[in-house]
Design a protein around this motif. Structure first.
Motif, PDB file in Angstrom:
ATOM      1  N   TYR A   1       0.848  -1.195   0.000  1.00 58.77           N
ATOM      2  CA  TYR A   1       0.000   0.000   0.000  1.00 58.77           C
ATOM      3  C   TYR A   1       0.885   1.247   0.000  1.00 58.77           C
ATOM      4  CZ  TYR A   1      -3.514  -3.255   1.865  1.00 58.77           C
ATOM      5  OH  TYR A   1      -4.358  -4.312   2.054  1.00 58.77           O
ATOM      6  N   ASP A   2       0.451   2.246  -0.719  1.00 59.57           N
ATOM      7  CA  ASP A   2       1.049   3.573  -0.616  1.00 59.57           C
ATOM      8  C   ASP A   2      -0.009   4.612  -0.959  1.00 59.57           C
ATOM      9  OD1 ASP A   2       0.912   3.825  -3.409  1.00 59.57           O
ATOM     10  OD2 ASP A   2       3.063   3.599  -3.721  1.00 59.57           O
ATOM     11  N   HIS A   3       0.385   5.858  -1.122  1.00 58.46           N
ATOM     12  CA  HIS A   3      -0.566   6.949  -1.358  1.00 58.46           C
ATOM     13  C   HIS A   3      -1.352   6.789  -2.659  1.00 58.46           C
ATOM     14  CE1 HIS A   3       2.969   8.229  -3.629  1.00 58.46           C
ATOM     15  NE2 HIS A   3       2.151   9.008  -4.332  1.00 58.46           N
ATOM     16  N   ARG A   4      -0.912   5.922  -3.559  1.00 57.85           N
ATOM     17  CA  ARG A   4      -1.608   5.704  -4.834  1.00 57.85           C
ATOM     18  C   ARG A   4      -2.672   4.630  -4.735  1.00 57.85           C
ATOM     19  NH1 ARG A   4       3.458   3.950  -8.034  1.00 57.85           N
ATOM     20  NH2 ARG A   4       3.677   2.968  -6.002  1.00 57.85           N
ATOM     21  N   GLY A   5      -2.546   3.772  -3.750  1.00 54.90           N
ATOM     22  CA  GLY A   5      -3.492   2.666  -3.627  1.00 54.90           C
ATOM     23  C   GLY A   5      -2.816   1.391  -3.181  1.00 54.90           C
TER      24      GLY A   5
ATOM     25  N   TYR B   1      -1.141  -2.649  -4.340  1.00 58.49           N
ATOM     26  CA  TYR B   1      -0.536  -3.518  -5.355  1.00 58.49           C
ATOM     27  C   TYR B   1      -0.493  -4.926  -4.780  1.00 58.49           C
ATOM     28  CZ  TYR B   1       2.853  -5.659  -8.466  1.00 58.49           C
ATOM     29  OH  TYR B   1       3.476  -6.504  -9.348  1.00 58.49           O
TER      30      TYR B   1
END
Length: 175
Positions: free
Chosen positions: A24-28, A30
Motif C-alpha cells: 500500500y502507498d498513497h496511490r493505492g 498492489y
C-alpha cells in the motif's frame, strides 16, 4: 518488492490457503496474485494454462463443480463471496467433507483447489469478481456437479433461496 507469500494448510488435505503480500502507498494497493517462481519454491510445480473470471450479483450461487484433473487457484478480485470446497474423491478418507472460506478484495485470500474437489461460491456483496487459474483447459465432458444443497454433503450456506443456473438447480450438467 519482496515475494513474500504465506501458505497455510486447510482442514481438507491438499487444499491450501494462500495470502499474497499486499503493498500500500498513497496511490493505492498492489497485489501480485501469482508468481510461478514463488510457487516452485513451495514445490507447487503447477502449469496453469487458462484464467477465467465470473462477475455475479448478490445472492448468485455458482457451483459446486470440479473434475479429476484440474488444479484451480481461486481469488476474489472485487467484492466478497462465501466459498466452499468439497472433497469428491470416493477413495479419500475425507470424501464428502467440505470447508468454507470468506474471500474478498479486502482479505486477498486465495484457495488452491486440487483435482477431485468441487468448489462453489455465493456472492455476498452487491457484485463480485471471481478469478481462477486452471491447470487444464475447460472440458465439460469431464465435469462433475454436486447439487448445492445435497443432503449427503450437508453444506451450510448463508442463504436459503439463491439465484442458480439450471445446472446448479438440478445438480447435474446440462447443455
Amino acid at each position: 518488492m519482496s515475494k513474500k507469500v504465506n501458505y497455510n494448510d486447510s482442514v481438507l488435505k491438499d487444499v491450501m490457503i494462500i495470502k499474497p503480500e499486499t503493498f500500500y502507498d498513497h496511490r493505492g494497493e498492489y497485489v501480485e496474485i501469482f508468481n510461478n517462481e514463488t510457487y516452485n519454491l513451495k514445490n507447487l510445480n503447477l502449469n496453469f494454462v487458462q484464467d477465467d473470471i465470473s462477475i455475479s450479483s448478490k445472492n448468485v450461487l455458482r457451483g459446486i463443480h470440479g473434475d479429476n484433473k484440474t488444479w484451480k487457484l481461486i481469488s476474489c478480485l472485487y467484492g466478497s463471496f462465501y466459498f466452499v470446497v468439497v472433497n469428491n474423491n470416493p477413495k479419500s478418507e475425507q470424501y464428502k467433507k467440505w470447508q468454507s472460506f470468506l474471500l474478498s478484495d479486502k482479505n486477498r485470500l486465495q484457495i488452491l483447489v486440487p483435482p477431485n474437489f468441487g468448489n462453489g461460491h455465493l456472492v455476498i456483496s452487491d457484485t463480485a469478481i471471481f478469478h481462477y487459474k486452471q491447470t487444464s483447459y475447460y472440458d465439460p465432458s469431464s465435469q462433475f456437479t454436486i447439487k448445492w444443497n445435497d443432503p449427503e454433503f450437508s453444506i451450510w450456506w448463508p442463504i436459503k433461496d439463491p439465484i442458480l443456473s439450471r445446472r446448479d438447480d438440478l445438480g447435474q450438467f446440462v447443455d
